[in-house]
Design a protein around this motif. Structure first.
Motif, PDB file in Angstrom:
ATOM      1  N   LEU A 122       0.814  -1.215   0.000  1.00  0.00           N
ATOM      2  CA  LEU A 122       0.000   0.000   0.000  1.00  0.00           C
ATOM      3  C   LEU A 122       0.851   1.270   0.000  1.00  0.00           C
ATOM      4  O   LEU A 122       0.336   2.355  -0.246  1.00  0.00           O
ATOM      5  N   CYS A 123       2.128   1.141   0.254  1.00  0.00           N
ATOM      6  CA  CYS A 123       2.975   2.329   0.360  1.00  0.00           C
ATOM      7  C   CYS A 123       2.992   3.107  -0.961  1.00  0.00           C
ATOM      8  O   CYS A 123       3.349   2.565  -2.012  1.00  0.00           O
ATOM      9  N   GLY A 124       2.627   4.379  -0.864  1.00  0.00           N
ATOM     10  CA  GLY A 124       2.517   5.201  -2.068  1.00  0.00           C
ATOM     11  C   GLY A 124       3.810   5.370  -2.830  1.00  0.00           C
ATOM     12  O   GLY A 124       3.813   5.645  -4.024  1.00  0.00           O
ATOM     13  N   ARG A 125       4.957   5.232  -2.141  1.00  0.00           N
ATOM     14  CA  ARG A 125       6.231   5.490  -2.821  1.00  0.00           C
ATOM     15  C   ARG A 125       6.965   4.234  -3.239  1.00  0.00           C
ATOM     16  O   ARG A 125       8.142   4.312  -3.619  1.00  0.00           O
ATOM     17  N   ASN A 126       6.333   3.095  -3.195  1.00  0.00           N
ATOM     18  CA  ASN A 126       7.058   1.872  -3.547  1.00  0.00           C
ATOM     19  C   ASN A 126       7.673   1.934  -4.940  1.00  0.00           C
ATOM     20  O   ASN A 126       8.686   1.293  -5.201  1.00  0.00           O
ATOM     21  N   PHE A 127       7.058   2.690  -5.834  1.00  0.00           N
ATOM     22  CA  PHE A 127       7.642   2.750  -7.193  1.00  0.00           C
ATOM     23  C   PHE A 127       9.029   3.392  -7.181  1.00  0.00           C
ATOM     24  O   PHE A 127       9.811   3.192  -8.100  1.00  0.00           O
ATOM     25  N   TYR A 478      -2.334   7.215  -7.644  1.00  0.00           N
ATOM     26  CA  TYR A 478      -2.310   6.169  -6.610  1.00  0.00           C
ATOM     27  C   TYR A 478      -0.886   5.886  -6.125  1.00  0.00           C
ATOM     28  O   TYR A 478      -0.629   5.815  -4.931  1.00  0.00           O
ATOM     29  N   ASP A 479       0.015   5.658  -7.077  1.00  0.00           N
ATOM     30  CA  ASP A 479       1.415   5.451  -6.706  1.00  0.00           C
ATOM     31  C   ASP A 479       2.024   6.830  -6.532  1.00  0.00           C
ATOM     32  O   ASP A 479       2.532   7.428  -7.500  1.00  0.00           O
ATOM     33  N   MET A 512      -0.446  -4.763 -17.207  1.00  0.00           N
ATOM     34  CA  MET A 512      -0.624  -4.018 -15.968  1.00  0.00           C
ATOM     35  C   MET A 512       0.591  -3.124 -15.782  1.00  0.00           C
ATOM     36  O   MET A 512       1.727  -3.613 -15.751  1.00  0.00           O
ATOM     37  N   ILE A 513       0.333  -1.825 -15.646  1.00  0.00           N
ATOM     38  CA  ILE A 513       1.423  -0.889 -15.346  1.00  0.00           C
ATOM     39  C   ILE A 513       1.194  -0.403 -13.919  1.00  0.00           C
ATOM     40  O   ILE A 513       0.140   0.155 -13.621  1.00  0.00           O
ATOM     41  N   SER A 514       2.179  -0.632 -13.068  1.00  0.00           N
ATOM     42  CA  SER A 514       1.951  -0.302 -11.667  1.00  0.00           C
ATOM     43  C   SER A 514       3.266  -0.252 -10.892  1.00  0.00           C
ATOM     44  O   SER A 514       4.222  -0.944 -11.241  1.00  0.00           O
ATOM     45  N   GLY A 515       3.263   0.544  -9.844  1.00  0.00           N
ATOM     46  CA  GLY A 515       4.448   0.591  -8.983  1.00  0.00           C
ATOM     47  C   GLY A 515       4.277  -0.289  -7.764  1.00  0.00           C
ATOM     48  O   GLY A 515       5.150  -0.365  -6.914  1.00  0.00           O
ATOM     49  N   TYR A 535       6.724   1.864 -13.888  1.00  0.00           N
ATOM     50  CA  TYR A 535       6.895   3.112 -14.640  1.00  0.00           C
ATOM     51  C   TYR A 535       8.278   3.071 -15.273  1.00  0.00           C
ATOM     52  O   TYR A 535       9.279   3.371 -14.633  1.00  0.00           O
ATOM     53  N   ALA A 536       8.306   2.661 -16.531  1.00  0.00           N
ATOM     54  CA  ALA A 536       9.582   2.243 -17.113  1.00  0.00           C
ATOM     55  C   ALA A 536      10.296   3.330 -17.912  1.00  0.00           C
ATOM     56  O   ALA A 536      11.191   3.037 -18.698  1.00  0.00           O
ATOM     57  N   GLY A 537       9.910   4.571 -17.715  1.00  0.00           N
ATOM     58  CA  GLY A 537      10.684   5.651 -18.311  1.00  0.00           C
ATOM     59  C   GLY A 537      10.188   6.083 -19.680  1.00  0.00           C
ATOM     60  O   GLY A 537       9.139   5.664 -20.164  1.00  0.00           O
TER      61      GLY A 537
END
Ligand code: BGC
Length: 744
Positions: A122-127, A478-479, A512-515, A535-537
């Motif tokens: 759930l951590c918003g900054r995991n990405f 979300y991320d 699925m694109i997600s952090g 998020y691959a740049g």
């Protein structure tokens, strides 16, 4: 290579400075800089975020973006993408881009990489972070840091330490056992500091065992300075300092903040006053200034020379002409990030071998889902940037296919537009935004009618196309920094949409694109072809198309587990996330809003699922290829517990398919009979190898003492324990191909 520092000159330089000049160097004088001492030649220290590229420029003293045209930058894959490559060279190459570009933009420090442990999905900054596993974090973050540091610019590894959530990020007091701290939360920092030579560290916002991290003597002095001998800079997170005396007397070197009252920062005028009244000894200020001077010399910002003025000899900090000048947004960097993005794509399912898509059989392609057209660079919090360009998935697919195909798009779900404001979100980023965010999420979810309308249209259209490619997941609403997610559910009623689309097009490709892990249980069993990426740049869309159409054989693997739902996760099971409110009694002793025990202890990520046999949607380390690999029997060389290499394990890996591909061979170690409180297995080695069709290679893993050691709280140290260990080698934590027992 390191400059030899003449301490006599350093001390003389400090002696020449007034207290005001020294104080100017140890706190923010602009949002991303400190003050220099012009008369002595000492430059300002200029910083920028990180970690996905050099952030765009703001006004010096206001959170207003300058919207320049020359700060369009290479948008690198997020750390969650770099981690999915499991490729040390790629991590290094991305660091190289970050460092060269930071220098090219005139920065001295890039506030990257983020290396916190993904404790909860759930951590918003995991990405911005790498993994749930400390070994994987350490291996990849070390590469990134080495890549950065070679450009006379410093990395700033963040956030030290135990910073695993955004909820009440400034006011949550984290309690974690010493063993979990040592085994999970510190190894990444240990590696980047002690092996990779990170020049600076950022203190985290949260409290740790009752004290804010930015003036926490246990973390900053006992561990960083004393145990690890770290002599680089310790910088606060922006607004992480809460007390003048504590900060001044702690090893923190520089206080940064988000507010505009620079002279009132704790280490500005209040510190001057404290020194002048004798409350804080000036020596503390001198120590910080000394560290900054050392840092500036090491990073070739300046060199100290003797000058004479009116017969008076004095030390002057002269610009060091040997410093690299860096560059940015060059084609080579785009090539690097393209390669990184390609290797970050993970194939999760390919049951009917529907992928790669055969261009000769396609004519009409329908693309569904907002992430097909969404650019992510300018979002997510301080990791935002202005990319030179960003190839979205739809652009990647269209440019891959060329004009002879009909490629159409329908959104399938509705994403409410973000409110446009002149000021940056960061201006209010230290307020607890959870309520505001909850309201926003509610708002986003209040569009059920619209979702239904978009969904009906997508489902209606799907029947008319040869191929449907669904591109959804999360986005930076979300991320994002500043708040955590409420649950793991896909937003915008995507579950319904995907399920309905699968009824019409069972062979639909789902991307699925997600952090962060998301819950896919509603439809995953019905789906045949599923691809995952973060998020691959800037080249993400091209990389995805390369994989979908088979020009690139996917070789990414999950750097984290994807559980079925949040209820299955260790933080949910052991139940203290995101912490509880402090009692009135506790509030008298500790200035915090929440207190949180990491009750799951060392059972984070797969250490929990694997040990407790909890079924997961996709395990840690998992990812498929368009080819197949076979694993031989593991063999073991000499076992010598006293040697640097305790044992050597070798194994043959063969590509048994008919195209070349890369496999990530993973090695896990666990006691044959694990004691209570110990994980069944832990990642201790991995190799990513390229094998041509039919090719076989033998790889060797050298396992040192650390691989068989654990932290013993009673003894206060790591210790290798005698016994029989099972070494498991496989293609994910759950797909173990061969095991071998060794007695150590
Ligand atoms: C973030 C840091 C970031 C800093 C400067 C803070 O809000 O936590 O990661 O580097 O702002 O933008």
């Amino acid at each position: 290579m390191e400059a030899v520092i003449d301490e006599t000159k350093v001390n003389r330089l400090i002696d020449e400075m007034t207290l005001e000049e020294k104080a100017g160097m140890i706190h923010g004088a602009g949002l991303f800089r400190t003050e220099g001492v012009e008369r002595l030649g000492i430059p300002k220290l200029v910083m920028s975020d990180g970690p996905l590229g050099v952030r765009f420029e703001f006004k010096d003293k206001e959170w207003i973006a300058l919207n320049l045209t020359d700060d369009l930058i290479t948008y690198c894959p997020s750390n969650s993408s770099v981690a999915a490559t499991w490729n040390r060279e790629i991590a290094y190459a991305v660091g190289d881009v970050l460092g060269m570009e930071a220098r090219g933009r005139g920065k001295d420090i890039i506030l990257a990489p983020g290396i916190n442990v993904m404790r909860t999905p759930l951590c918003g900054r995991n990405f911005e972070y790498f993994s749930e596993d400390p070994y994987l974090i350490a291996q990849l973050a070390a590469g990134t840091v080495k890549g950065i540091e070679q450009h006379d610019v410093s990395s700033c590894v963040k956030h030290f330490a135990a910073n695993s959530q955004e909820t009440e990020r400034s006011w949550v007091d984290v309690h974690v056992s010493e063993r979990a701290l040592r085994e999970l939360y510190l190894p990444g920092f240990d590696a980047v500091i002690n092996e990779a030579g990170a020049g600076s560290v950022m203190g985290a916002y949260n409290l740790f065992r009752g004290e804010h991290c930015c003036h926490n003597n246990y973390l900053l002095y006992d561990i960083l300075r004393k145990e690890w001998g770290f002599d680089g800079l310790i910088i606060s997170d922006w607004g992480g300092v809460h007390d003048t005396k504590k900060a001044a007397e702690s090893p923190l070197d520089i206080e940064m903040d988000i507010t505009y009252d620079f002279d009132n920062y704790y280490m500005a005028n209040p510190l001057l006053e404290a020194v002048n009244t004798g409350e804080v000894a000036e020596g503390y200020v001198d120590d910080k200034v000394r560290n900054i001077i050392h840092f500036m010399i090491k990073h070739k910002m300046m060199k100290l020379v003797m000058r004479t003025d009116n017969d008076k000899e004095y030390v002057y900090a002269e610009r060091n002409e040997e410093r690299s000048s860096g560059t940015y947004s060059i084609p080579e960097h785009r090539q690097t990030v393209l390669e990184a993005a390609r290797e970050s794509v993970i194939l999760l399912k390919n049951d009917k071998k529907h992928l790669p898509l055969d261009k000769n059989k396609l004519k009409k392609v329908l693309i569904v889902g907002d992430n097909a057209i969404r650019q992510h660079a300018n979002g997510g919090g301080s990791g935002e940037l202005h990319a030179l360009y960003e190839i979205t998935p739809i652009l990647g697919i269209k440019s891959h296919l060329g004009g002879n195909y009909e490629v159409d798009y329908t959104p399938g779900y509705y994403v409410p537009p973000r409110e446009e404001t002149l000021k940056n979100w960061q201006e209010t980023s230290l307020m607890d935004e959870s309520e505001k965010k909850a309201a926003e999420i509610k708002f986003a979810e209040s569009f059920s009618d619209k979702h239904a309308e978009y969904r009906a249209e997508a489902v209606r259209l799907a029947a008319y196309y040869d191929e449907v490619i669904y591109i959804g997941g999360l986005n930076h609403d979300y991320d994002a920094e500043g708040y955590d997610k409420a649950d793991m559910k896909l937003p915008y009623e995507q579950d319904k949409l995907i399920s309905e689309l699968l009824c019409v097009k069972p062979n639909m490709t789902i991307v699925m694109i997600s952090g962060n892990p998301v819950a896919m249980g509603d439809w995953i069993d019905k789906a045949h072809s599923v691809v995952w990426m973060s998020y691959a740049g800037m080249e993400a869309g091209n990389a995805l198309a390369d994989v979908l159409f088979g020009d690139v054989n996917p070789s990414g693997k999950l750097p984290m587990t994807i559980p079925y739902s949040y209820e299955d996760t260790p933080t949910a099971r052991f139940g203290d996330y995101p912490g509880r409110k402090l009692t009135e009694e506790e509030k008298k002793i500790i200035k915090a809003h929440l207190t949180e025990r990491y009750n799951e202890d060392i059972f984070v990520g797969y250490r929990y699922y694997d040990t407790y046999d909890v079924p997961v949607c996709f395990p840690f380390g998992y990812g498929l290829s368009y080819t197949a690999f076979s694993y031989g029997e593991a063999g073991c060389g000499v076992v010598d517990a006293l040697a640097e290499t305790v044992c050597e394990i070798n194994i043959d890996i063969e590509n048994t398919g008919n195209i070349s591909g890369k496999e990530i061979v993973q090695l896990y170690v666990g006691a044959k009979e694990p004691k209570d409180g110990y994980a069944k297995k832990e990642l201790k080695g991995f190799e990513k190898i390229l094998l041509e069709a039919g090719e076989k290679k033998n790889i060797t893993f050298k396992l040192g003492k650390k691989a068989f050691s654990h932290y013993h709280e009673d003894k206060g140290k790591w210790e290798l324990e005698k016994g029989i260990y099972t070494i498991s080698i496989g293609s994910s934590v759950s797909d173990i191909k061969t095991t071998i027992d060794v007695e150590v």
